[in-house]
Design an enzyme around this catalytic site. Structure first.
Site, PDB file in Angstrom:
ATOM      1  N   HIS A   9       8.521 -12.715  78.348  1.00  0.00           N
ATOM      2  CA  HIS A   9       9.610 -13.171  77.477  1.00  0.00           C
ATOM      3  C   HIS A   9       9.496 -14.655  77.118  1.00  0.00           C
ATOM      4  CE1 HIS A   9      13.439 -13.101  75.480  1.00  0.00           C
ATOM      5  NE2 HIS A   9      13.804 -14.171  76.149  1.00  0.00           N
ATOM      6  N   ASP A  18      13.500  -9.430  71.641  1.00  0.00           N
ATOM      7  CA  ASP A  18      14.786 -10.034  71.284  1.00  0.00           C
ATOM      8  C   ASP A  18      15.608  -9.177  70.313  1.00  0.00           C
ATOM      9  OD1 ASP A  18      12.794 -12.390  72.001  1.00  0.00           O
ATOM     10  OD2 ASP A  18      14.813 -13.136  72.368  1.00  0.00           O
ATOM     11  N   HIS A  23      11.717 -14.925  72.868  1.00  0.00           N
ATOM     12  CA  HIS A  23      12.619 -15.962  73.378  1.00  0.00           C
ATOM     13  C   HIS A  23      13.090 -16.996  72.356  1.00  0.00           C
ATOM     14  CE1 HIS A  23      14.624 -18.146  76.489  1.00  0.00           C
ATOM     15  NE2 HIS A  23      13.704 -19.049  76.709  1.00  0.00           N
ATOM     16  N   ASN A  44      15.636 -13.532  79.563  1.00  0.00           N
ATOM     17  CA  ASN A  44      16.583 -14.418  80.259  1.00  0.00           C
ATOM     18  C   ASN A  44      18.031 -13.955  80.092  1.00  0.00           C
ATOM     19  OD1 ASN A  44      16.176 -15.351  77.499  1.00  0.00           O
ATOM     20  ND2 ASN A  44      17.588 -16.994  78.014  1.00  0.00           N
ATOM     21  N   HIS A  45      18.304 -13.114  79.092  1.00  0.00           N
ATOM     22  CA  HIS A  45      19.672 -12.588  78.985  1.00  0.00           C
ATOM     23  C   HIS A  45      19.932 -11.466  79.987  1.00  0.00           C
ATOM     24  CE1 HIS A  45      21.720 -14.676  75.632  1.00  0.00           C
ATOM     25  NE2 HIS A  45      20.490 -15.110  75.472  1.00  0.00           N
ATOM     26  N   HIS A  53      18.546  -8.159  70.968  1.00  0.00           N
ATOM     27  CA  HIS A  53      19.855  -8.842  71.051  1.00  0.00           C
ATOM     28  C   HIS A  53      21.023  -8.070  70.420  1.00  0.00           C
ATOM     29  CE1 HIS A  53      19.192 -12.538  73.160  1.00  0.00           C
ATOM     30  NE2 HIS A  53      18.212 -12.943  72.361  1.00  0.00           N
ATOM     31  N   ASP A  90      15.525  -9.499  76.368  1.00  0.00           N
ATOM     32  CA  ASP A  90      16.694  -9.889  75.563  1.00  0.00           C
ATOM     33  C   ASP A  90      17.173  -8.739  74.669  1.00  0.00           C
ATOM     34  OD1 ASP A  90      16.736 -12.278  76.858  1.00  0.00           O
ATOM     35  OD2 ASP A  90      16.602 -13.534  75.065  1.00  0.00           O
TER      36      ASP A  90
HETATM   37 MN    MN Z   1      15.489 -15.361  75.445  1.00  0.00          MN
END
Ligand code: MN
Length: 278
Positions: A147, A40, A213, A100-101, A42, A68
Protein backbone atom coordinates in the site's frame (compact mmCIF):
# COMPACT_ATOMS: atom_id res chain seq x y z
CA UNK A 1 -24.77 5.02 4.93
CA UNK A 2 -25.32 1.32 4.74
CA UNK A 3 -28.46 -0.68 5.33
CA UNK A 4 -29.06 -3.19 8.06
CA UNK A 5 -28.97 -6.02 5.51
CA UNK A 6 -25.63 -4.81 4.22
CA UNK A 7 -24.25 -4.79 7.78
CA UNK A 8 -25.62 -8.25 8.54
CA UNK A 9 -23.94 -9.46 5.37
CA UNK A 10 -20.68 -7.92 6.56
CA UNK A 11 -20.97 -9.75 9.87
CA UNK A 12 -21.26 -13.08 8.07
CA UNK A 13 -18.48 -12.34 5.59
CA UNK A 14 -16.11 -11.19 8.31
CA UNK A 15 -16.62 -14.40 10.24
CA UNK A 16 -16.06 -16.62 7.22
CA UNK A 17 -13.08 -14.77 5.78
CA UNK A 18 -11.05 -14.49 8.98
CA UNK A 19 -9.58 -18.01 8.99
CA UNK A 20 -8.72 -17.65 5.31
CA UNK A 21 -6.78 -14.42 5.84
CA UNK A 22 -5.18 -15.76 8.98
CA UNK A 23 -3.62 -18.57 6.97
CA UNK A 24 -2.01 -16.13 4.54
CA UNK A 25 1.58 -15.04 5.14
CA UNK A 26 2.46 -11.35 5.53
CA UNK A 27 3.71 -11.55 1.95
CA UNK A 28 1.58 -13.49 -0.51
CA UNK A 29 3.09 -14.73 -3.77
CA UNK A 30 0.61 -15.04 -6.61
CA UNK A 31 1.86 -16.06 -10.05
CA UNK A 32 -0.65 -15.94 -12.86
CA UNK A 33 -0.73 -15.14 -16.57
CA UNK A 34 -3.03 -12.17 -16.25
CA UNK A 35 -3.44 -10.18 -13.06
CA UNK A 36 -5.29 -7.00 -12.24
CA UNK A 37 -3.85 -4.57 -9.72
CA UNK A 38 -6.16 -1.93 -8.27
CA UNK A 39 -5.97 0.21 -5.17
CA UNK A 40 -7.68 2.75 -2.91
CA UNK A 41 -11.29 1.92 -3.72
CA UNK A 42 -12.20 3.98 -0.62
CA UNK A 43 -15.87 3.18 -0.35
CA UNK A 44 -16.63 3.89 -4.01
CA UNK A 45 -18.84 0.95 -4.87
CA UNK A 46 -19.72 2.26 -8.31
CA UNK A 47 -16.07 2.51 -9.25
CA UNK A 48 -15.44 -1.01 -7.96
CA UNK A 49 -18.30 -2.38 -10.06
CA UNK A 50 -16.97 -0.52 -13.09
CA UNK A 51 -13.47 -1.95 -12.60
CA UNK A 52 -14.72 -5.50 -12.00
CA UNK A 53 -16.83 -5.48 -15.13
CA UNK A 54 -13.78 -4.37 -17.12
CA UNK A 55 -11.60 -7.05 -15.53
CA UNK A 56 -14.07 -9.76 -16.42
CA UNK A 57 -14.07 -8.64 -20.05
CA UNK A 58 -10.26 -8.69 -20.08
CA UNK A 59 -10.17 -12.27 -18.82
CA UNK A 60 -8.31 -11.46 -15.62
CA UNK A 61 -7.25 -14.57 -13.70
CA UNK A 62 -6.21 -13.07 -10.37
CA UNK A 63 -6.90 -9.81 -8.54
CA UNK A 64 -4.55 -7.90 -6.28
CA UNK A 65 -6.02 -5.01 -4.29
CA UNK A 66 -3.54 -2.79 -2.48
CA UNK A 67 -5.68 -1.72 0.45
CA UNK A 68 -7.79 1.27 1.54
CA UNK A 69 -11.15 -0.33 0.82
CA UNK A 70 -13.02 1.85 3.27
CA UNK A 71 -13.59 5.53 4.17
CA UNK A 72 -13.89 8.69 2.06
CA UNK A 73 -16.59 7.29 -0.28
CA UNK A 74 -20.19 6.58 0.71
CA UNK A 75 -20.22 2.77 0.51
CA UNK A 76 -17.44 1.29 2.64
CA UNK A 77 -19.56 -1.62 3.84
CA UNK A 78 -20.77 -2.53 0.33
CA UNK A 79 -17.21 -2.39 -1.02
CA UNK A 80 -15.95 -4.62 1.76
CA UNK A 81 -18.80 -7.06 1.23
CA UNK A 82 -18.09 -7.35 -2.48
CA UNK A 83 -14.35 -7.88 -2.00
CA UNK A 84 -14.70 -10.30 0.90
CA UNK A 85 -17.21 -12.35 -1.06
CA UNK A 86 -14.80 -12.46 -4.00
CA UNK A 87 -12.12 -13.69 -1.62
CA UNK A 88 -14.46 -16.34 -0.20
CA UNK A 89 -15.41 -17.59 -3.66
CA UNK A 90 -11.85 -17.68 -4.95
CA UNK A 91 -9.34 -17.54 -2.10
CA UNK A 92 -6.29 -18.42 -4.20
CA UNK A 93 -7.00 -15.80 -6.86
CA UNK A 94 -8.11 -12.77 -4.88
CA UNK A 95 -5.64 -10.96 -2.67
CA UNK A 96 -6.61 -8.15 -0.33
CA UNK A 97 -3.60 -6.33 1.04
CA UNK A 98 -3.95 -4.07 4.03
CA UNK A 99 -4.02 -0.29 3.69
CA UNK A 100 -3.50 2.38 6.33
CA UNK A 101 -7.27 2.84 6.55
CA UNK A 102 -7.62 -0.80 7.59
CA UNK A 103 -6.22 0.06 11.00
CA UNK A 104 -7.86 1.08 14.27
CA UNK A 105 -5.79 4.24 14.50
CA UNK A 106 -7.20 5.82 11.43
CA UNK A 107 -10.49 4.13 10.63
CA UNK A 108 -12.07 5.42 13.82
CA UNK A 109 -11.87 8.98 12.51
CA UNK A 110 -13.57 8.26 9.21
CA UNK A 111 -16.75 7.15 7.48
CA UNK A 112 -16.49 3.42 8.08
CA UNK A 113 -16.64 3.79 11.85
CA UNK A 114 -19.45 6.35 11.51
CA UNK A 115 -21.32 3.78 9.47
CA UNK A 116 -20.90 1.22 12.22
CA UNK A 117 -21.39 3.65 15.09
CA UNK A 118 -24.25 1.57 16.50
CA UNK A 119 -22.50 -1.71 15.82
CA UNK A 120 -19.45 -1.74 18.06
CA UNK A 121 -19.12 -5.51 17.87
CA UNK A 122 -19.11 -5.52 14.09
CA UNK A 123 -16.58 -2.69 14.01
CA UNK A 124 -14.36 -4.62 16.40
CA UNK A 125 -14.72 -7.81 14.34
CA UNK A 126 -13.85 -5.89 11.17
CA UNK A 127 -10.74 -4.42 12.76
CA UNK A 128 -9.70 -7.89 13.90
CA UNK A 129 -10.02 -9.11 10.31
CA UNK A 130 -8.03 -6.16 8.96
CA UNK A 131 -5.18 -7.24 11.23
CA UNK A 132 -5.05 -10.55 9.37
CA UNK A 133 -4.70 -9.01 5.93
CA UNK A 134 -1.36 -9.58 4.18
CA UNK A 135 0.98 -6.56 3.98
CA UNK A 136 2.54 -7.20 0.62
CA UNK A 137 2.44 -9.35 -2.48
CA UNK A 138 5.21 -10.52 -4.77
CA UNK A 139 3.77 -11.08 -8.24
CA UNK A 140 5.48 -13.49 -10.61
CA UNK A 141 8.43 -13.63 -8.21
CA UNK A 142 9.78 -10.11 -8.72
CA UNK A 143 7.10 -7.45 -8.60
CA UNK A 144 6.46 -6.17 -5.11
CA UNK A 145 3.03 -4.72 -4.26
CA UNK A 146 2.35 -2.78 -1.07
CA UNK A 147 0.00 0.00 0.00
CA UNK A 148 2.60 2.59 1.07
CA UNK A 149 6.25 1.82 0.41
CA UNK A 150 9.21 0.01 1.91
CA UNK A 151 10.53 0.81 5.40
CA UNK A 152 13.84 2.21 4.19
CA UNK A 153 15.89 0.54 6.93
CA UNK A 154 19.35 -0.97 6.48
CA UNK A 155 19.52 -4.52 5.07
CA UNK A 156 15.77 -4.54 4.75
CA UNK A 157 14.43 -7.90 3.64
CA UNK A 158 11.00 -9.03 2.52
CA UNK A 159 11.34 -11.75 5.13
CA UNK A 160 11.27 -9.15 7.91
CA UNK A 161 7.82 -7.89 7.01
CA UNK A 162 5.27 -9.03 9.55
CA UNK A 163 1.56 -8.59 10.09
CA UNK A 164 2.32 -7.42 13.63
CA UNK A 165 4.22 -4.24 12.79
CA UNK A 166 3.10 -3.03 9.38
CA UNK A 167 2.93 0.75 9.90
CA UNK A 168 5.85 1.73 7.65
CA UNK A 169 4.60 -0.38 4.79
CA UNK A 170 1.12 1.08 5.01
CA UNK A 171 2.13 4.73 5.42
CA UNK A 172 5.47 5.53 3.78
CA UNK A 173 5.77 7.11 0.34
CA UNK A 174 8.38 6.92 -2.39
CA UNK A 175 10.24 10.23 -2.75
CA UNK A 176 12.36 11.94 -5.35
CA UNK A 177 15.24 12.86 -3.04
CA UNK A 178 17.74 10.28 -1.84
CA UNK A 179 17.67 9.12 1.74
CA UNK A 180 15.02 8.80 4.42
CA UNK A 181 13.08 12.03 4.85
CA UNK A 182 10.39 12.70 7.47
CA UNK A 183 6.94 12.85 5.91
CA UNK A 184 4.30 15.53 6.27
CA UNK A 185 1.86 12.67 6.95
CA UNK A 186 2.98 12.49 10.57
CA UNK A 187 5.50 11.09 13.04
CA UNK A 188 7.30 7.87 12.21
CA UNK A 189 6.35 8.14 8.55
CA UNK A 190 8.98 8.64 5.85
CA UNK A 191 9.54 9.48 2.25
CA UNK A 192 11.89 6.84 0.84
CA UNK A 193 14.55 7.99 -1.60
CA UNK A 194 15.36 6.28 -4.92
CA UNK A 195 18.76 5.21 -3.54
CA UNK A 196 17.14 3.19 -0.75
CA UNK A 197 14.45 1.78 -2.99
CA UNK A 198 16.99 0.60 -5.58
CA UNK A 199 19.09 -1.01 -2.86
CA UNK A 200 16.07 -2.80 -1.46
CA UNK A 201 15.07 -4.05 -4.89
CA UNK A 202 18.54 -5.34 -5.59
CA UNK A 203 18.82 -7.11 -2.25
CA UNK A 204 15.42 -8.72 -2.65
CA UNK A 205 15.63 -9.60 -6.36
CA UNK A 206 12.77 -7.32 -7.35
CA UNK A 207 12.34 -5.42 -10.58
CA UNK A 208 9.32 -3.29 -9.81
CA UNK A 209 7.24 -1.90 -6.95
CA UNK A 210 3.54 -1.10 -7.31
CA UNK A 211 1.91 0.95 -4.55
CA UNK A 212 -1.19 3.06 -3.94
CA UNK A 213 -1.89 5.39 -1.00
CA UNK A 214 -1.33 8.76 -2.71
CA UNK A 215 -4.22 10.24 -4.63
CA UNK A 216 -3.27 12.21 -7.71
CA UNK A 217 -4.82 13.52 -10.91
CA UNK A 218 -2.81 11.27 -13.22
CA UNK A 219 -3.96 7.80 -12.15
CA UNK A 220 -0.38 6.54 -12.51
CA UNK A 221 2.82 8.25 -11.45
CA UNK A 222 6.28 6.78 -11.93
CA UNK A 223 9.19 7.14 -9.51
CA UNK A 224 12.70 5.83 -9.23
CA UNK A 225 13.53 5.56 -12.99
CA UNK A 226 10.15 3.96 -13.70
CA UNK A 227 10.73 1.20 -11.18
CA UNK A 228 8.10 2.39 -8.72
CA UNK A 229 4.52 2.73 -9.90
CA UNK A 230 2.19 4.85 -7.81
CA UNK A 231 -1.32 3.82 -8.77
CA UNK A 232 -4.71 5.23 -7.78
CA UNK A 233 -7.87 3.47 -8.92
CA UNK A 234 -10.63 5.86 -7.89
CA UNK A 235 -11.17 9.53 -8.58
CA UNK A 236 -10.05 11.80 -5.80
CA UNK A 237 -12.77 14.26 -6.74
CA UNK A 238 -10.40 17.03 -7.65
CA UNK A 239 -11.94 18.16 -10.90
CA UNK A 240 -13.06 16.98 -14.30
CA UNK A 241 -9.55 16.35 -15.60
CA UNK A 242 -8.68 13.81 -12.93
CA UNK A 243 -8.29 10.22 -14.01
CA UNK A 244 -8.00 6.94 -12.18
CA UNK A 245 -6.11 3.84 -13.28
CA UNK A 246 -5.78 0.11 -12.89
CA UNK A 247 -2.85 -2.03 -13.97
CA UNK A 248 -2.93 -5.32 -15.84
CA UNK A 249 0.15 -7.50 -15.60
CA UNK A 250 0.48 -10.01 -18.42
CA UNK A 251 3.63 -11.91 -19.27
CA UNK A 252 6.44 -9.38 -19.56
CA UNK A 253 4.38 -6.26 -19.78
CA UNK A 254 2.27 -4.12 -17.57
CA UNK A 255 -0.52 -2.02 -19.04
CA UNK A 256 -2.29 0.91 -17.43
CA UNK A 257 -5.91 1.56 -18.25
CA UNK A 258 -7.38 4.93 -17.34
CA UNK A 259 -10.91 6.04 -16.70
CA UNK A 260 -12.65 9.34 -16.06
CA UNK A 261 -15.93 10.53 -14.69
CA UNK A 262 -18.71 11.27 -17.17
CA UNK A 263 -22.13 12.80 -16.62
CA UNK A 264 -23.72 9.49 -15.67
CA UNK A 265 -20.85 7.37 -14.55
CA UNK A 266 -17.39 6.46 -15.77
CA UNK A 267 -15.67 5.90 -19.07
CA UNK A 268 -12.44 4.12 -20.03
CA UNK A 269 -9.98 6.12 -22.08
CA UNK A 270 -8.64 4.82 -25.38
CA UNK A 271 -5.10 5.59 -24.38
CA UNK A 272 -3.29 2.67 -22.74
CA UNK A 273 0.18 3.09 -21.37
CA UNK A 274 2.56 0.17 -21.38
CA UNK A 275 5.72 -0.65 -19.49
CA UNK A 276 7.91 -3.50 -20.71
CA UNK A 277 9.45 -5.69 -18.06
CA UNK A 278 12.66 -7.66 -18.05
MN1 MN B 1 -3.69 5.06 2.08
Amino acid sequence: MSSKTEKDRLGKNIKRVKPLLKKEEAIVRPSFKKMLIATDIHGDYRALEFILKFAEKKGIEAYIFLGDYIDKGPDSVAVLNELLEMKLRNPKKIFLLRGNHETRDISRWFEFSDDLADETELLEASNAVFEQMPIGAVLNENIFCVHGCIAGTKHESLKDISKKDPKKYLWNDPGTEDGLLPSGRGGGIYSIGPDLIKKFMKQNDLQLIIRGHTSHQEGVKLFCDDRVISLYSTLPGTGPRARAAVAVLEEKKIKFYYYRKTKNGFEWEDEVKQLDLK
